[in-house]
Design a protein around this motif. Structure first.
Motif, PDB file in Angstrom:
ATOM      1  N   LYS A 179     -22.694  23.099  15.766  1.00 12.77           N
ATOM      2  CA  LYS A 179     -22.284  22.407  14.545  1.00 12.77           C
ATOM      3  C   LYS A 179     -20.786  22.123  14.453  1.00 12.77           C
ATOM      4  O   LYS A 179     -20.320  21.623  13.435  1.00 12.77           O
ATOM      5  CB  LYS A 179     -22.701  23.241  13.329  1.00 12.77           C
ATOM      6  CG  LYS A 179     -24.211  23.393  13.197  1.00 12.77           C
ATOM      7  CD  LYS A 179     -24.566  24.183  11.947  1.00 12.77           C
ATOM      8  CE  LYS A 179     -26.081  24.283  11.776  1.00 12.77           C
ATOM      9  NZ  LYS A 179     -26.450  25.040  10.573  1.00 12.77           N
ATOM     10  N   GLN A 180     -19.994  22.499  15.467  1.00 13.58           N
ATOM     11  CA  GLN A 180     -18.540  22.329  15.360  1.00 13.58           C
ATOM     12  C   GLN A 180     -18.077  21.191  16.270  1.00 13.58           C
ATOM     13  O   GLN A 180     -17.838  21.388  17.458  1.00 13.58           O
ATOM     14  CB  GLN A 180     -17.841  23.639  15.756  1.00 13.58           C
ATOM     15  CG  GLN A 180     -18.311  24.852  14.984  1.00 13.58           C
ATOM     16  CD  GLN A 180     -18.126  24.701  13.487  1.00 13.58           C
ATOM     17  OE1 GLN A 180     -17.169  24.079  13.043  1.00 13.58           O
ATOM     18  NE2 GLN A 180     -19.043  25.261  12.720  1.00 13.58           N
ATOM     19  N   LEU A 217     -14.841  21.800  18.401  1.00 12.11           N
ATOM     20  CA  LEU A 217     -14.721  23.040  19.160  1.00 12.11           C
ATOM     21  C   LEU A 217     -14.812  22.757  20.657  1.00 12.11           C
ATOM     22  O   LEU A 217     -15.892  22.577  21.217  1.00 12.11           O
ATOM     23  CB  LEU A 217     -15.819  24.021  18.738  1.00 12.11           C
ATOM     24  CG  LEU A 217     -15.765  25.414  19.366  1.00 12.11           C
ATOM     25  CD1 LEU A 217     -14.425  26.085  19.111  1.00 12.11           C
ATOM     26  CD2 LEU A 217     -16.897  26.280  18.845  1.00 12.11           C
TER      27      LEU A 217
END
Length: 263
Positions: free
Chosen positions: A15-16, A19
């Motif tokens: 979900k990042q 990242l």
């Protein structure tokens, strides 16, 4: 669950979008080059400054997610601070030589003292933190933490001639203030009295005034806690309140020794 479903589920939970662990790897390489450029006589300054600028541009691409922020100007603002940072680090190294009877030479301090290395990376990271580029300095100090056991948040404010002896286990929080000629030993914590997200913008960590010595495994907590100048905090002390200047604080455990007869 078949393979394609596993892949789908993993993608669903990643979900990042920003990242990228490549950032961490590149920050570590940048940190190594920066440290060597400042201290290693065989690492030329001008060529490596150019290489550092190119590496920093990559860090900006990976870490500057807010397109409106002028991250490209960060490097220009940063490099003008490097001479002052180096001057401060030389004072730190001299303080170690002057204070530690085990030190054999200034070169030994630069190459072999984990406390000096942790301070060096902190000071280099702190200037980036002050400019307003927080993730890269946090990764820099965490890199030093992993190598030395010293965890200094880049937001801390540390004065001149700072000495960390033996290094391992030291923790210095984000809003700590350490003034000049302070010496601390292994296991010291300058931490927060309370851990609440609502306190993020407040001073949570103590202030250490000039010429204080804090011995091994002492814990000093709280944003309102001030250790007065010229004080000595003994090993294993636990403090959540202020100490006046010129104080000596002792922790006195009860120790009993039993000897067997005829032993």
């Amino acid at each position: 669950m078949n393979r394609s479903l596993v892949v789908e589920k993993i993608r669903e939970h990643k979900k990042q979008p920003n990242l990228r662990y490549a950032l961490k790897v590149k920050v570590e390489a940048f940190t190594d080059r920066l440290f060597n450029m400042l201290f290693d006589i065989d690492t030329p300054v001008e060529q490596n400054l150019d290489a550092l600028e190119r590496e920093f541009d990559t860090l900006v691409d990976l870490a500057c997610w807010e397109v409106e922020r002028p991250c490209k100007k960060v490097w220009e603002n940063y490099i003008v601070k490097l001479p002052t940072v180096l001057e401060s680090l030389n004072l730190d190294a001299e303080a170690i030589v002057d204070c530690d009877p085990a030190s054999l030479s200034i070169e030994e301090v630069y190459m072999a003292y984990p406390g000096f290395y942790a301070i060096a990376i902190y000071r280099l990271a702190h200037e980036l933190y002050e400019i307003g580029f927080p993730l890269v300095p946090r990764l820099m100090t965490e890199y030093a933490h992993r190598q030395t056991g010293v965890d200094i948040n880049p937001g801390a404010k540390i004065g001149k001639s700072f000495f960390i002896d033996h290094a391992t286990g030291v923790v210095i929080g984000e809003t700590a203030i350490i003034k000049d000629n302070v010496k601390i030993y292994q296991g010291v914590t300058l931490g927060a009295l309370y851990v609440k997200k609502s306190l993020q913008k407040t001073k949570r960590h103590p202030t250490i005034e000039n010429n204080v010595t804090i011995y091994a495994n002492a814990t000093i907590l709280g944003g309102n806690t001030v250790i007065g100048e010229n004080s000595v905090i003994g090993g294993n002390a636990w403090l959540t309140g202020s100490v006046p200047p010129n104080s000596t604080v002792f922790h006195t455990p009860e120790i009993k020794i039993k000897t067997m007869p005829n032993a």
